[in-house]
Design a protein around this motif. Sequence first.
Motif, short mmCIF file in Angstrom:
data_model
loop_
_atom_site.label_atom_id
_atom_site.label_comp_id
_atom_site.label_asym_id
_atom_site.label_seq_id
_atom_site.Cartn_x
_atom_site.Cartn_y
_atom_site.Cartn_z
N LYS A 381 0.84 -1.20 0.00
CA LYS A 381 0.00 0.00 0.00
C LYS A 381 0.87 1.25 0.00
N VAL A 382 1.90 1.25 0.86
CA VAL A 382 2.82 2.39 0.90
C VAL A 382 3.58 2.51 -0.41
N GLN A 383 3.92 1.35 -1.01
CA GLN A 383 4.62 1.34 -2.29
C GLN A 383 3.84 2.13 -3.34
N GLY A 384 2.52 1.97 -3.34
CA GLY A 384 1.70 2.68 -4.32
C GLY A 384 1.65 4.16 -4.09
N GLU A 385 2.00 4.59 -2.85
CA GLU A 385 1.97 6.02 -2.52
C GLU A 385 3.36 6.64 -2.52
N ASP A 386 4.39 5.81 -2.66
CA ASP A 386 5.77 6.27 -2.53
C ASP A 386 6.31 6.74 -3.88
N GLU A 387 6.71 7.99 -3.95
CA GLU A 387 7.20 8.55 -5.22
C GLU A 387 8.49 7.86 -5.67
N SER A 388 9.33 7.44 -4.73
CA SER A 388 10.60 6.82 -5.10
C SER A 388 10.42 5.39 -5.60
N GLY A 389 9.28 4.76 -5.24
CA GLY A 389 9.03 3.39 -5.67
C GLY A 389 9.88 2.36 -4.96
N GLU A 390 10.46 2.71 -3.81
CA GLU A 390 11.37 1.80 -3.11
C GLU A 390 10.82 1.33 -1.77
N ALA A 391 9.57 1.60 -1.48
CA ALA A 391 9.01 1.21 -0.19
C ALA A 391 9.05 -0.30 0.02
N TYR A 392 8.96 -1.08 -1.08
CA TYR A 392 8.95 -2.54 -0.95
C TYR A 392 10.26 -3.08 -0.38
N LEU A 393 11.32 -2.27 -0.40
CA LEU A 393 12.61 -2.68 0.13
C LEU A 393 12.71 -2.50 1.64
#
Length: 415
Positions: A381-393
């Motif tokens: 969910k955060v990944q979809g809101e994260d501009e950097s696209g690195e939340a999954y890490l």
Amino acid sequence: MAPHNGLVHLKEYDIKDSNIELIGSDLDHKVKYASAATEPAWNDGRVGVTPGLFVWRIEDFSVVPVPPSAHGQFYSGDSYIILSSQALSPKTDPTKLTHAIHFLLGAHTTQDEAGTAAYKTVELDAFLRGAAVQHRELQARPSPSFLALFPRLTFLRGGVASGFRHVVETSPPTTTPEDEVTTLLRVFKHPSSSSAAAPAPNDGGVIVCEVEPTWRSLDEGDVFILERGAKIWVWQGGRCSPMERAKAAQVVHEMRLAKRGDVEVVAQGEAGGRAVVRMLGGGGAESESGVLRAERPVVGAQGVGRETEGRRLFRLSDESGRLEFGLVRDVGEGISMRDLDGDDVFVLDDAGKTIWVWEGQGASKAEKAMWLKVAQAYVRKVQGEDESGEAYLTPIAKVREGCESAAFLRAIEVA
């Protein structure tokens, strides 16, 4: 031919997927069948009994011990389980141990291997009576606590599923120059080795990572080791540190012990340095500009932090008769141990530095079984809101009530 034989690589695992969703699937049943009633890896007479570091690699749904001589060396195509057991009070009671389990997913691991590592981590925690802190680790961004386990981390390409092996040769290769294998290693300091919260075994901890053998992999801030046939070149970037140069020299020394060959040390701006760039396919105006930059393949967990967003606390509960996941404390609101309830499971987003899961001793089986799935669903969910696209890490870790780690207590009680 069986899929694990020969040069065949299974479908790579998408790190952004949730590996706990494999529990209850066909893979789950395969793993249970393979493990039967007991797991030999946990029953060697030392696991859970003696302090130390234990490393296993997942091979065809099995947990295979990695010898101590290879601790700290990993392949990007594999998944691993690492257990760190330490005496709680070495002087007064050396028999009482604390445990931390890390399951490491290589950058190119397969879905089977990733799922098996996740499942077997839960099994190992059960073997340790649920007292271990569990960490999900990704090769691209290992947690500071994982970095602290090894004075040197080495990530090589290949792995079990691909059928590829790095072969140590004791005599000069017989290949012709055009057939010579080119290997490029990047040597750089631990991204989190200077972290006060999780110091490395020594402040000179380094990472050695195999990268694509092309001039575009070079970076003037690090040291690179190029191996082609029987010859080794050490390429020192113009902005590399003395520590990185010294550590690269140690790596080369060990390589020469295993494989005879000549070594040449060159600097970026020298003729020899430019010759290495040309050997790696460079030589044009772009590569000769004097500025070489490449993103590091392994970066520190501190780089994930969304410190400007603050911390959040969530509760996973089935008190209402169905599993519900809801916000308890939002950004800007104080969070402490007093907000936790031993009958439920809580998720603490430490401003993106780590996603912590706290499991109450009275939590239901359903709540306990869902912890990783819920944590990773939140990360997506955060990944979809994260501009950097690195939340999954973002590193994910789980602690149990009464067995909280010092790192978790720092995260939840921070002012």
